[in-house]
Design a protein around this motif. Structure first.
Motif, PDB file in Angstrom:
ATOM      1  N   VAL A  40       0.836  -1.383  -0.012  1.00  0.00           N
ATOM      2  CA  VAL A  40       0.065  -0.149   0.094  1.00  0.00           C
ATOM      3  C   VAL A  40       0.857   1.218  -0.122  1.00  0.00           C
ATOM      4  N   LYS A  41       0.284   2.276  -0.365  1.00  0.00           N
ATOM      5  CA  LYS A  41       0.904   3.697  -0.268  1.00  0.00           C
ATOM      6  C   LYS A  41      -0.037   4.631  -0.311  1.00  0.00           C
ATOM      7  N   ILE A  42       0.156   5.753   0.483  1.00  0.00           N
ATOM      8  CA  ILE A  42      -0.865   6.776   0.261  1.00  0.00           C
ATOM      9  C   ILE A  42      -0.942   7.640  -1.005  1.00  0.00           C
ATOM     10  N   TYR A  43      -2.236   7.676  -1.655  1.00  0.00           N
ATOM     11  CA  TYR A  43      -2.216   8.025  -2.958  1.00  0.00           C
ATOM     12  C   TYR A  43      -2.609   9.495  -2.904  1.00  0.00           C
ATOM     13  N   GLN A  44      -3.752  10.035  -1.943  1.00  0.00           N
ATOM     14  CA  GLN A  44      -3.922  11.325  -1.968  1.00  0.00           C
ATOM     15  C   GLN A  44      -4.098  11.911  -0.583  1.00  0.00           C
ATOM     16  N   GLU A  45      -3.656  13.023  -0.486  1.00  0.00           N
ATOM     17  CA  GLU A  45      -3.759  13.860   0.901  1.00  0.00           C
ATOM     18  C   GLU A  45      -4.294  15.180   0.562  1.00  0.00           C
ATOM     19  N   LYS A  46      -5.659  15.267   1.066  1.00  0.00           N
ATOM     20  CA  LYS A  46      -6.202  16.491   0.816  1.00  0.00           C
ATOM     21  C   LYS A  46      -7.047  16.935   2.004  1.00  0.00           C
TER      22      LYS A  46
END
Length: 236
Positions: free
Chosen positions: A200-206
């Motif tokens: 897994v990886k963090i795809y979006q940070e909003k």
């Protein structure tokens, strides 16, 4: 890669003090996630798996390829803990147990156990080191940047997978935090297995910026509940 928001609340979520914890129904949440192009979501209502089960049934009618992971967010003695992949509520009151005990209980039920916003309001904080979590929420759209940074640092230090979630209590905020899961199979068990293996990886940070509006909606829902018109949960 599957793009998933792994921390969402619906009208099935209840707070013991003020009642309605979120203002959007499972149907609204699912429809918004599909419209935003997500592969799936995890519904993690407070103290109940009901929202996730309802959302899963709705998703099967709207889009057979859209996946809903039923889950729950519980509060133990040391803070909030998320369990993904549960179809039944834990027995007893989790507030009676420590983080270590709660993780063990949830894992024995077959859940993948995540530490949400560990250094934010309601997080497990220093107990992250001692409890055997499967993953850490490295980005929570409702938390400050410094809180998320501490979570990322802790995940790196402990060698734990990082996931992201919107912690949405209003459907328009769904997708503000997105996790990319490296998994070709479209079922809950495969997704959870991929997360536990660190695929897994963090795809979006909003970051969520309309929190005042959301709290206003929640207050309106609270007043409606007092008047005998609680938010809808069983919406198929």
């Amino acid at each position: 890669m599957k793009k998933m928001d792994l921390h969402i609340h619906t009208t099935c979520s209840q707070n013991r003090i003020w009642g309605p914890d979120a203002v959007s129904t499972p149907r609204q949440v699912v429809k918004t996630a599909i419209r935003k192009g997500l592969s799936g979501i995890a519904v993690t209502d407070h103290d109940t798996v009901k929202g996730g089960l309802v959302a899963s049934k709705i998703a099967k009618k709207l889009d057979k390829d859209f996946l809903v992971i039923p889950g729950i967010e519980v509060k133990c003695k040391n803070g909030d803990i998320i369990a993904l992949g549960l179809k039944n509520n834990p027995k007893g009151h989790m507030g009676n147990f420590t983080a270590i005990e709660t993780v063990e209980i949830l894992r024995d039920m077959g859940a993948l156990v995540v530490a949400p916003h560990p250094f934010g309001w309601g997080g497990v904080g220093k107990h992250l080191d001692n409890a055997d979590f499967d993953a850490v929420e490295g980005f929570n759209a409702s938390q400050l940047k410094c809180v998320n940074t501490r979570a990322k640092m802790a995940a790196h230090r402990l060698g734990l997978p990082m996931v992201a979630g919107s912690d949405a209590h209003y459907h328009r905020n769904v997708g503000n935090g997105v996790t990319a899961v490296d998994c070709n199979q479209n079922n809950v068990d495969s997704i959870l297995a991929a997360i536990s293996k660190g695929k897994v990886k963090i795809y979006q940070e909003k970051r969520t910026k309309n929190r005042v509006i959301v709290y206003s909606f929640r207050m309106a829902a609270f007043l409606k509940t007092i008047l005998g018109k609680p938010p809808i949960c069983n919406e198929y």
